[in-house]
Write an enzyme that holds these catalytic residues in place. Structure first.
Site, PDB file in Angstrom:
ATOM      1  N   GLU A  84       0.799  -1.207   0.017  1.00  0.00           N
ATOM      2  CA  GLU A  84       0.076   0.142   0.071  1.00  0.00           C
ATOM      3  C   GLU A  84       0.961   1.427  -0.051  1.00  0.00           C
ATOM      4  O   GLU A  84       1.616   1.341   0.971  1.00  0.00           O
ATOM      5  CB  GLU A  84      -0.877  -0.099   1.218  1.00  0.00           C
ATOM      6  CG  GLU A  84      -1.198   1.481   1.601  1.00  0.00           C
ATOM      7  CD  GLU A  84      -2.634   1.810   0.447  1.00  0.00           C
ATOM      8  OE1 GLU A  84      -3.087   1.057  -0.196  1.00  0.00           O
ATOM      9  OE2 GLU A  84      -2.498   3.246  -0.050  1.00  0.00           O
ATOM     10  N   ASN A 162     -14.312   8.204   2.213  1.00  0.00           N
ATOM     11  CA  ASN A 162     -15.462   8.356   1.507  1.00  0.00           C
ATOM     12  C   ASN A 162     -16.706   8.663   2.526  1.00  0.00           C
ATOM     13  O   ASN A 162     -16.589   8.200   3.782  1.00  0.00           O
ATOM     14  CB  ASN A 162     -15.823   7.140   0.358  1.00  0.00           C
ATOM     15  CG  ASN A 162     -15.900   5.852   1.229  1.00  0.00           C
ATOM     16  OD1 ASN A 162     -16.576   5.653   2.398  1.00  0.00           O
ATOM     17  ND2 ASN A 162     -15.486   4.629   0.464  1.00  0.00           N
ATOM     18  N   VAL A 293       4.124   0.083  -5.619  1.00  0.00           N
ATOM     19  CA  VAL A 293       4.678  -0.715  -6.842  1.00  0.00           C
ATOM     20  C   VAL A 293       4.923  -0.026  -8.043  1.00  0.00           C
ATOM     21  O   VAL A 293       3.944   0.684  -8.512  1.00  0.00           O
ATOM     22  CB  VAL A 293       3.555  -2.045  -7.061  1.00  0.00           C
ATOM     23  CG1 VAL A 293       3.918  -2.627  -8.396  1.00  0.00           C
ATOM     24  CG2 VAL A 293       3.622  -2.948  -5.810  1.00  0.00           C
ATOM     25  N   GLU A 401     -27.185  12.537  -4.779  1.00  0.00           N
ATOM     26  CA  GLU A 401     -27.064  12.119  -3.336  1.00  0.00           C
ATOM     27  C   GLU A 401     -27.382  13.508  -2.576  1.00  0.00           C
ATOM     28  O   GLU A 401     -26.901  14.464  -3.082  1.00  0.00           O
ATOM     29  CB  GLU A 401     -25.753  11.599  -2.981  1.00  0.00           C
ATOM     30  CG  GLU A 401     -24.958  11.821  -1.940  1.00  0.00           C
ATOM     31  CD  GLU A 401     -23.479  11.642  -1.875  1.00  0.00           C
ATOM     32  OE1 GLU A 401     -23.059  10.731  -2.650  1.00  0.00           O
ATOM     33  OE2 GLU A 401     -22.786  12.212  -1.025  1.00  0.00           O
ATOM     34  N   HIS A 486     -15.386   9.132  -7.972  1.00  0.00           N
ATOM     35  CA  HIS A 486     -15.825   7.769  -8.469  1.00  0.00           C
ATOM     36  C   HIS A 486     -15.198   7.440  -9.763  1.00  0.00           C
ATOM     37  O   HIS A 486     -15.871   6.930 -10.749  1.00  0.00           O
ATOM     38  CB  HIS A 486     -17.239   7.464  -8.757  1.00  0.00           C
ATOM     39  CG  HIS A 486     -18.013   7.899  -7.423  1.00  0.00           C
ATOM     40  ND1 HIS A 486     -19.528   8.182  -7.577  1.00  0.00           N
ATOM     41  CD2 HIS A 486     -17.900   8.046  -6.383  1.00  0.00           C
ATOM     42  CE1 HIS A 486     -20.148   8.638  -6.190  1.00  0.00           C
ATOM     43  NE2 HIS A 486     -18.905   8.414  -5.603  1.00  0.00           N
ATOM     44  N   ASN A 524     -23.620   5.204  -6.340  1.00  0.00           N
ATOM     45  CA  ASN A 524     -22.033   5.165  -5.762  1.00  0.00           C
ATOM     46  C   ASN A 524     -21.493   3.864  -5.746  1.00  0.00           C
ATOM     47  O   ASN A 524     -22.083   2.727  -5.742  1.00  0.00           O
ATOM     48  CB  ASN A 524     -22.215   5.419  -4.198  1.00  0.00           C
ATOM     49  CG  ASN A 524     -23.036   6.816  -4.011  1.00  0.00           C
ATOM     50  OD1 ASN A 524     -24.132   6.677  -4.315  1.00  0.00           O
ATOM     51  ND2 ASN A 524     -22.569   7.771  -3.306  1.00  0.00           N
TER      52      ASN A 524
HETATM   53  P1  FAE Z   1      -9.424   2.107  -3.958  1.00  0.00           P
HETATM   54  O1  FAE Z   1     -10.247   2.040  -2.655  1.00  0.00           O
HETATM   55  O2  FAE Z   1      -9.062   3.599  -4.396  1.00  0.00           O
HETATM   56  O3  FAE Z   1      -7.951   1.504  -3.290  1.00  0.00           O
HETATM   57  C1  FAE Z   1      -6.806   1.587  -4.233  1.00  0.00           C
HETATM   58  C2  FAE Z   1      -5.620   1.690  -3.121  1.00  0.00           C
HETATM   59  O4  FAE Z   1      -4.345   1.395  -3.779  1.00  0.00           O
HETATM   60  C3  FAE Z   1      -5.306   2.765  -2.277  1.00  0.00           C
HETATM   61  O5  FAE Z   1      -5.349   2.655  -1.131  1.00  0.00           O
HETATM   62  C4  FAE Z   1      -4.112   3.254  -3.023  1.00  0.00           C
HETATM   63  O6  FAE Z   1      -3.304   4.218  -2.302  1.00  0.00           O
HETATM   64  C5  FAE Z   1      -3.376   2.157  -3.346  1.00  0.00           C
HETATM   65  N1  FAE Z   1      -2.360   2.191  -4.483  1.00  0.00           N
HETATM   66  C6  FAE Z   1      -2.394   2.845  -5.659  1.00  0.00           C
HETATM   67  N2  FAE Z   1      -1.516   2.815  -6.618  1.00  0.00           N
HETATM   68  C7  FAE Z   1      -0.567   2.101  -5.657  1.00  0.00           C
HETATM   69  C8  FAE Z   1       0.727   1.743  -6.046  1.00  0.00           C
HETATM   70  N3  FAE Z   1       1.326   1.696  -7.175  1.00  0.00           N
HETATM   71  N4  FAE Z   1       1.400   0.693  -5.351  1.00  0.00           N
HETATM   72  C9  FAE Z   1       0.517   0.581  -3.939  1.00  0.00           C
HETATM   73  N5  FAE Z   1      -0.534   0.951  -3.707  1.00  0.00           N
HETATM   74  C10 FAE Z   1      -1.232   1.713  -4.395  1.00  0.00           C
HETATM   75  O7  FAE Z   1      -9.647   1.227  -4.932  1.00  0.00           O
HETATM   76  N6  FAE Z   1     -18.265   5.362  -3.092  1.00  0.00           N
HETATM   77  C11 FAE Z   1     -19.287   4.886  -2.621  1.00  0.00           C
HETATM   78  O8  FAE Z   1     -19.896   3.727  -3.096  1.00  0.00           O
HETATM   79  N7  FAE Z   1     -19.854   5.620  -1.527  1.00  0.00           N
HETATM   80  C12 FAE Z   1     -19.446   6.675  -1.209  1.00  0.00           C
HETATM   81  O9  FAE Z   1     -20.286   7.444  -0.272  1.00  0.00           O
HETATM   82  C13 FAE Z   1     -18.379   7.285  -1.645  1.00  0.00           C
HETATM   83  N8  FAE Z   1     -17.775   8.582  -1.311  1.00  0.00           N
HETATM   84  C14 FAE Z   1     -16.739   8.993  -1.741  1.00  0.00           C
HETATM   85  C15 FAE Z   1     -16.202  10.254  -1.112  1.00  0.00           C
HETATM   86  C16 FAE Z   1     -14.941  10.553  -1.843  1.00  0.00           C
HETATM   87  C17 FAE Z   1     -14.348  11.776  -0.980  1.00  0.00           C
HETATM   88  C18 FAE Z   1     -14.161   9.748  -2.529  1.00  0.00           C
HETATM   89  C19 FAE Z   1     -12.678  10.168  -2.684  1.00  0.00           C
HETATM   90  C20 FAE Z   1     -14.726   8.323  -2.857  1.00  0.00           C
HETATM   91  C21 FAE Z   1     -16.031   8.247  -2.519  1.00  0.00           C
HETATM   92  N9  FAE Z   1     -16.455   6.795  -2.992  1.00  0.00           N
HETATM   93  C22 FAE Z   1     -17.624   6.565  -2.608  1.00  0.00           C
HETATM   94  C23 FAE Z   1     -15.779   6.058  -3.980  1.00  0.00           C
HETATM   95  C24 FAE Z   1     -15.132   4.780  -3.295  1.00  0.00           C
HETATM   96  O10 FAE Z   1     -14.312   5.156  -2.248  1.00  0.00           O
HETATM   97  C25 FAE Z   1     -14.235   4.456  -4.554  1.00  0.00           C
HETATM   98  O11 FAE Z   1     -14.850   3.961  -5.501  1.00  0.00           O
HETATM   99  C26 FAE Z   1     -13.487   3.135  -3.827  1.00  0.00           C
HETATM  100  O12 FAE Z   1     -12.688   3.282  -2.906  1.00  0.00           O
HETATM  101  C27 FAE Z   1     -12.581   2.285  -5.228  1.00  0.00           C
HETATM  102  O13 FAE Z   1     -12.143   0.997  -4.627  1.00  0.00           O
HETATM  103  P2  FAE Z   1     -11.035   0.194  -5.414  1.00  0.00           P
HETATM  104  O14 FAE Z   1     -11.026  -0.942  -4.478  1.00  0.00           O
HETATM  105  O15 FAE Z   1     -11.140   0.436  -6.702  1.00  0.00           O
END
Ligand code: FAE
Length: 545
Positions: A84, A162, A293, A401, A486, A524
């Site tokens: 991470e 989020n 990575v 929302e 998103h 979402n």
């Molecule tokens: P994610 O959760 O982004 O995890 C990817 C991880 O990989 C992160 O921790 C990175 O730091 C890590 N990473 C990236 N590149 C590298 C690398 N090269 N080497 C090592 N680590 C790395 O991905 N979604 C909802 O459904 N409901 C909500 O209420 C909502 N609110 C949100 C509010 C905000 C402010 C934000 C930013 C997002 C929100 N989302 C919401 C979107 C949701 O958090 C997002 O779709 C998911 O977190 C994506 O999940 P993934 O597993 O794709």
């Protein structure tokens, strides 16, 4: 008190007793024991990977896709290491808190920036952004061609920052989202599994009707219904009992203290408290925070993975290479897409197909505010956890929302994040001249989203005799059309991968995160990302291990 960055990884090995001693004045004993574990106790301990290590399964990223994958592999008896790039977020800052408040961003708030880049840049004509020390903070405002993509950084990924809105799309919309996936299986098995492991629940309707903290949502409902729109409660992963106790003054406030964007110190069931806690409990999962990575390349039937270790200024302190039999890309839509496009472009993974980098979208996100009449206040106390939505998807292509504006003062504003059926898709490409990955998104491509959001808010404004706010995203700017929360797509299921996330051309490489979903889920996204990861890993464990 202004919190400062620690000069070292101060307190990393803090014991539970010392932690309680430090924070005892603000955390009641009941809160610690019964309801809310401090992150120091709940989070997995760091177990940093050594150079030359041999790993059975290496997972890049600790968000939703990565956490599901790690848990299910570990339960099947496979040893997993997770890498991470963000911090562990298990150590309080000098103010005794792990996370900063939304209203007072500090060094913990942004990923390697010297000035904040808040989604709402202005309020009542005043710019809100301020200087902060450069630090490996929790929220990345990644600026790419024509769009700012907000992402969580740290163990738990997006779940740390989020809003916790946990929405299962309507069954009828699913074939339009993921046409190659058996919808019956998703709605009978994988969505229920995801929702239950994430701890999704709906607000107590009786409490909703009476609490000051959701007056803004009740105003949102009244306005939606008077214009004949469908209003709905939206489930969340926040602990609703904890929030009730916040309102009663019995526990330390988090949602009712405006915490959200830079982390919740209490109440939210983020991944470190659900999937990752279970994964760690198997004894088979280790995690390296502040490790990024940079390369994955075939070697002797497995893969050589290059990893940079970072310090909290973002500087690379060590570069390590390890061997992994299998590698799961779970770095989020942008992280995974950029890595894969670069690895294909540089020849490190020559077998990847031409679909890699395609099909990226921003879930049609667009924000706006409405100015209400003086007799229609939305409340000085607003829970930062949204719990309501307005659904006009079928008629107008928008699901809005009803979002909080937790400023601590009465604003007479209603605020919304709309998810719209924006048809535009971007593409990531390798730029050999700059040595970077480009995204070909244009801000003008948000126009369909604005039109769809207007299908709701023009009508509400006409019914209520109200107008749009023009002070939230700049001066005289109505639409927050420069951003997304998103990001989705870039390594689309059944195109860049097979129908279960196996990357074409390189056996043993998988995509497990939001990169699989082609640009839009109509609501979402994290429940769908989680459910799809559950579906895919079940198949992969059965057939590949
Ligand atoms: P994610 O959760 O982004 O995890 C990817 C991880 O990989 C992160 O921790 C990175 O730091 C890590 N990473 C990236 N590149 C590298 C690398 N090269 N080497 C090592 N680590 C790395 O991905 N979604 C909802 O459904 N409901 C909500 O209420 C909502 N609110 C949100 C509010 C905000 C402010 C934000 C930013 C997002 C929100 N989302 C919401 C979107 C949701 O958090 C997002 O779709 C998911 O977190 C994506 O999940 P993934 O597993 O794709």
């Amino acid at each position: 008190m202004e919190s400062r960055p620690p000069s070292t990884q101060e307190g990393r090995g803090l014991s539970r007793r010392r932690f309680i001693g430090r924070t005892g004045s603000i955390l009641g004993a009941a809160a610690l024991g019964a309801i809310d574990l401090p992150n120091a106790a709940a989070l997995p301990q760091a177990d940093v990977i050594e150079p030359g290590a041999q790993v059975t399964a290496l997972v890049i990223g600790t968000g939703y896709g990565g956490s599901v994958t790690a848990l299910r592999l570990a339960q099947a008896g496979v040893d997993v290491h997770m890498v991470e790039m963000g911090m562990a977020w298990d150590t309080p800052g000098t103010d005794g808190k792990i996370f900063a408040n939304t209203t007072s961003p500090d060094y913990r708030s942004f990923w390697l920036r010297t000035r904040t880049k808040q989604p709402l840049s202005n309020f009542l004509g005043f710019p809100l952004d301020r200087d902060v020390p450069r630090y490996t903070g929790i929220l990345d405002a990644e600026e790419m061609g024509g769009i700012v993509v907000y992402q969580g950084r740290g163990v738990g990924g997006g779940s740390l920052v989020n809003g916790g809105m946990a929405v299962t799309p309507e069954r009828s919309r699913f074939p339009g989202v993921l046409p190659s996936v058996d919808a019956d299986e998703m709605y009978e098995v994988y969505y229920p599994r995801a929702n239950s492991t994430l701890g999704v629940a709906t607000i107590d309707p009786a409490w909703f009707e009476t609490t000051e903290a959701y007056k803004y949502a009740r105003v949102g409902r009244k306005h939606a219904q008077r214009s004949n729109f469908r209003f709905m409660f939206v489930p969340n992963v926040y602990d609703w009992d904890y929030m009730k106790q916040e309102a009663a003054g019995a526990v330390t406030k988090s949602a009712l203290a405006g915490e959200i964007l830079y982390g919740n110190n209490h109440g939210k069931k983020s991944l470190p408290k659900t999937y990752l806690a279970q994964a760690r409990a198997t004894g088979r999962v280790t995690i390296s925070p502040l490790h990024r990575v940079t390369s994955v390349t075939p070697a002797g039937g497995g893969y050589t993975v290059t990893i940079e270790q970072l310090d909290t200024s973002g500087a690379v302190t060590t570069t390590k290479t390890v061997r992994a039999q299998r590698v799961f890309f779970a770095a989020g839509s942008v992280g995974t897409s950029k890595l894969l496009v670069r690895l294909k472009g540089t020849g490190a993974l020559p077998g990847l197909n031409n679909e890699v980098g395609n099909g990226w979208g921003e879930n049609g996100n667009v924000m706006c505010g409405r100015a209400n009449h003086l007799w229609d206040p939305t409340g000085a106390l607003q829970s930062s956890i949204p719990t309501a939505g307005i659904d006009n998807w079928a008629a107008g292509g928008a699901f809005a929302e009803v979002a909080p504006l937790p400023t601590g003062i009465e604003t007479w504003a209603s605020f919304y994040l709309s998810i719209t059926k924006n048809p535009h898709r971007g593409r990531f490409t390798w730029n050999a001249a700059t040595g970077k990955v480009d995204l070909d998104w244009q801000t003008a491509w948000k126009q369909p989203s604005i039109t769809m959001a207007k299908s709701i808010f023009d009508k509400i404004n006409a019914t209520e005799g109200t107008i749009y706010r023009t002070d939230l995203f700049g001066t005289y700017k109505i639409w927050g059309d420069h951003l997304t929360y998103h990001p989705l797509g870039g390594a689309v299921l059944d195109k860049a991968t097979d129908n279960y996330g196996r990357l074409h051309g390189h056996p043993g490489l998988y995509v497990t995160d939001g990169a699989l979903i082609p640009g839009n889920v109509s609501v979402n996204p994290f429940v769908t990302i989680t459910a799809l990861a559950e579906r895919n890993i079940e198949k992969v464990i059965a057939e590949d291990f």
